[in-house]
Design a protein around this motif. Structure first.
Motif, PDB file in Angstrom:
ATOM      1  N   LYS A 130     -37.184  12.228  23.544  1.00 25.46           N
ATOM      2  CA  LYS A 130     -38.376  12.489  24.351  1.00 25.46           C
ATOM      3  C   LYS A 130     -39.607  11.888  23.679  1.00 25.46           C
ATOM      4  O   LYS A 130     -39.676  11.804  22.452  1.00 25.46           O
ATOM      5  N   LEU A 131     -40.569  11.496  24.518  1.00 28.21           N
ATOM      6  CA  LEU A 131     -41.829  10.984  23.976  1.00 28.21           C
ATOM      7  C   LEU A 131     -42.637  12.119  23.369  1.00 28.21           C
ATOM      8  O   LEU A 131     -42.729  13.205  23.944  1.00 28.21           O
ATOM      9  N   VAL A 132     -43.223  11.865  22.199  1.00 26.43           N
ATOM     10  CA  VAL A 132     -44.100  12.834  21.554  1.00 26.43           C
ATOM     11  C   VAL A 132     -45.337  12.088  21.076  1.00 26.43           C
ATOM     12  O   VAL A 132     -45.392  10.857  21.081  1.00 26.43           O
ATOM     13  N   SER A 133     -46.314  12.831  20.647  1.00 25.23           N
ATOM     14  CA  SER A 133     -47.557  12.236  20.179  1.00 25.23           C
ATOM     15  C   SER A 133     -47.333  11.377  18.937  1.00 25.23           C
ATOM     16  O   SER A 133     -46.457  11.658  18.111  1.00 25.23           O
ATOM     17  N   GLY A 134     -48.149  10.372  18.818  1.00 24.28           N
ATOM     18  CA  GLY A 134     -48.066   9.511  17.647  1.00 24.28           C
ATOM     19  C   GLY A 134     -48.453  10.214  16.367  1.00 24.28           C
ATOM     20  O   GLY A 134     -48.186   9.710  15.269  1.00 24.28           O
ATOM     21  N   THR A 135     -49.082  11.370  16.500  1.00 24.30           N
ATOM     22  CA  THR A 135     -49.495  12.129  15.319  1.00 24.30           C
ATOM     23  C   THR A 135     -48.392  13.074  14.833  1.00 24.30           C
ATOM     24  O   THR A 135     -48.574  13.762  13.832  1.00 24.30           O
ATOM     25  N   ASN A 136     -47.279  13.110  15.558  1.00 26.00           N
ATOM     26  CA  ASN A 136     -46.171  13.979  15.165  1.00 26.00           C
ATOM     27  C   ASN A 136     -45.638  13.563  13.789  1.00 26.00           C
ATOM     28  O   ASN A 136     -45.308  12.396  13.570  1.00 26.00           O
ATOM     29  N   THR A 137     -45.563  14.507  12.880  1.00 30.50           N
ATOM     30  CA  THR A 137     -45.162  14.196  11.501  1.00 30.50           C
ATOM     31  C   THR A 137     -43.692  14.486  11.207  1.00 30.50           C
ATOM     32  O   THR A 137     -43.255  14.363  10.060  1.00 30.50           O
ATOM     33  N   ASP A 138     -42.943  14.874  12.210  1.00 32.14           N
ATOM     34  CA  ASP A 138     -41.517  15.128  12.008  1.00 32.14           C
ATOM     35  C   ASP A 138     -40.852  13.841  11.505  1.00 32.14           C
ATOM     36  O   ASP A 138     -41.027  12.769  12.077  1.00 32.14           O
ATOM     37  N   THR A 139     -40.111  13.954  10.425  1.00 29.85           N
ATOM     38  CA  THR A 139     -39.484  12.766   9.836  1.00 29.85           C
ATOM     39  C   THR A 139     -38.452  12.115  10.757  1.00 29.85           C
ATOM     40  O   THR A 139     -38.067  10.964  10.547  1.00 29.85           O
ATOM     41  N   ASN A 140     -38.001  12.846  11.770  1.00 31.21           N
ATOM     42  CA  ASN A 140     -37.036  12.295  12.719  1.00 31.21           C
ATOM     43  C   ASN A 140     -37.702  11.562  13.884  1.00 31.21           C
ATOM     44  O   ASN A 140     -37.016  10.951  14.707  1.00 31.21           O
ATOM     45  N   ALA A 141     -39.026  11.659  13.939  1.00 30.46           N
ATOM     46  CA  ALA A 141     -39.765  10.969  15.003  1.00 30.46           C
ATOM     47  C   ALA A 141     -40.000   9.516  14.588  1.00 30.46           C
ATOM     48  O   ALA A 141     -40.336   9.231  13.438  1.00 30.46           O
ATOM     49  N   SER A 142     -39.816   8.604  15.525  1.00 29.44           N
ATOM     50  CA  SER A 142     -40.030   7.181  15.241  1.00 29.44           C
ATOM     51  C   SER A 142     -40.885   6.564  16.336  1.00 29.44           C
ATOM     52  O   SER A 142     -40.885   7.028  17.484  1.00 29.44           O
ATOM     53  N   TYR A 143     -41.617   5.532  15.977  1.00 32.07           N
ATOM     54  CA  TYR A 143     -42.465   4.878  16.975  1.00 32.07           C
ATOM     55  C   TYR A 143     -41.610   4.293  18.097  1.00 32.07           C
ATOM     56  O   TYR A 143     -40.475   3.848  17.867  1.00 32.07           O
ATOM     57  N   VAL A 144     -42.161   4.309  19.281  1.00 30.20           N
ATOM     58  CA  VAL A 144     -41.411   3.882  20.458  1.00 30.20           C
ATOM     59  C   VAL A 144     -40.987   2.424  20.362  1.00 30.20           C
ATOM     60  O   VAL A 144     -39.992   2.012  20.956  1.00 30.20           O
ATOM     61  N   TRP A 145     -41.733   1.626  19.582  1.00 32.39           N
ATOM     62  CA  TRP A 145     -41.390   0.208  19.444  1.00 32.39           C
ATOM     63  C   TRP A 145     -40.321  -0.047  18.374  1.00 32.39           C
ATOM     64  O   TRP A 145     -39.950  -1.198  18.116  1.00 32.39           O
ATOM     65  N   ALA A 146     -39.815   1.011  17.758  1.00 35.62           N
ATOM     66  CA  ALA A 146     -38.808   0.841  16.703  1.00 35.62           C
ATOM     67  C   ALA A 146     -37.391   0.689  17.246  1.00 35.62           C
ATOM     68  O   ALA A 146     -36.475   0.338  16.498  1.00 35.62           O
ATOM     69  N   ASN A 147     -37.209   0.940  18.538  1.00 35.26           N
ATOM     70  CA  ASN A 147     -35.881   0.900  19.133  1.00 35.26           C
ATOM     71  C   ASN A 147     -35.961   0.274  20.517  1.00 35.26           C
ATOM     72  O   ASN A 147     -36.787   0.690  21.338  1.00 35.26           O
ATOM     73  N   ALA A 148     -35.123  -0.718  20.786  1.00 36.81           N
ATOM     74  CA  ALA A 148     -35.197  -1.450  22.054  1.00 36.81           C
ATOM     75  C   ALA A 148     -34.930  -0.565  23.261  1.00 36.81           C
ATOM     76  O   ALA A 148     -35.598  -0.686  24.297  1.00 36.81           O
ATOM     77  N   ASP A 149     -33.941   0.313  23.155  1.00 38.79           N
ATOM     78  CA  ASP A 149     -33.625   1.192  24.282  1.00 38.79           C
ATOM     79  C   ASP A 149     -34.794   2.127  24.596  1.00 38.79           C
ATOM     80  O   ASP A 149     -35.127   2.356  25.764  1.00 38.79           O
TER      81      ASP A 149
END
Length: 249
Positions: free
Chosen positions: A212-231
């Motif tokens: 799911k999309l989350v804020s860019g300020t999310n600090t969860d280590t499992n969160a990655s920028y949307v541009w990090a994965n093609a899918d």
């Protein structure tokens, strides 16, 4: 210091400061009336170099990326955007704007100039791709060895006149183009790279967590920028933009 000498010293300082302010103002580019969501035509402010657009330049969906060839994040996003844009190139357009963060990346400006030099011969995207794909070969270089590396990369591009390429590395119009791109980025409030926008909306600062999309300020280590994965980039950025514009995918 005598009173007379002090007065002369102060006058010199005032004159120097005034000259610096004048030069700074002279070099400022007024983009207040520019629509940054559109592909920019060649103009005197951009060194008479038009915007580089890959794909459908007339599409209602234009992805604008402000990036730095030396930036690790930009290097990571490159294969993702390339894959997705290639898939939808008949339906959307992709604009790459130079935003070299020279204080952190000393080779970024020279790399941008190399891409623009190739662009003057209609080979911008070939050099753009080569710079990212061969980043490890030049990222730690400097001076003449860096230039030699760029010339070598350019020499592998079919149909490119290498002597013209080398001469154009010092073409002042290229620096104007880079400065113009940066002025557009500042207008768009770019704070870091890669920065991505579609029709003026910031789409590059979003993250994805647990599908799911989350804020860019999310600090969860499992969160990655949307541009990090093609899918993820396709699902959360490109397809929604196409749907909103009434473009079938």
């Amino acid at each position: 210091m005598t009173k007379k000498a002090w007065i002369i010293f102060v006058a010199m300082c005032v004159g120097l400061i005034g000259s610096l302010i004048f030069l700074q103002q002279r070099n400022q580019i007024d983009v207040s009336s520019v629509d940054t969501t559109k592909a920019q035509p060649a103009s005197s402010e951009s060194g008479n170099i038009s915007e580089h657009v890959y794909g459908n330049a007339n599409s209602k969906v234009l992805l604008v990326e402000y990036a730095d060839f030396q930036c690790p994040g930009c290097n990571s996003s490159y294969p993702v955007t390339k894959k997705v844009i290639e898939k939808y190139k008949d339906k959307i357009g992709f604009i790459f704007r130079n935003y070299p963060l020279t204080s952190a990346h000393p080779n970024a400006l020279a790399a941008a100039a190399a891409a623009e030099s190739a662009g003057l011969q209609g080979k911008y995207w070939e050099m753009h791709n080569s710079l990212f794909e061969n980043r490890a070969s030049w990222v730690e270089l400097s001076g003449s060895t860096r230039t030699e590396n760029f010339v070598k990369l350019a020499s592998d591009i079919k149909g490119l006149n290498i002597e013209k390429f080398k001469a154009d590395l010092e073409n002042p119009n290229i620096r104007k183009k880079i400065d113009y791109d940066m002025a557009l980025g500042k207008k768009d409030s770019v704070g870091g790279t890669p920065a991505m926008y579609i029709n003026g909306k910031d789409v590059g600062s979003q993250k994805v967590l647990n599908g799911k999309l989350v804020s860019g300020t999310n600090t969860d280590t499992n969160a990655s920028y949307v541009w990090a994965n093609a899918d993820n980039f396709e699902k959360f950025v490109i397809q929604p933009a196409m749907k909103s514009a009434g473009i079938n995918y």
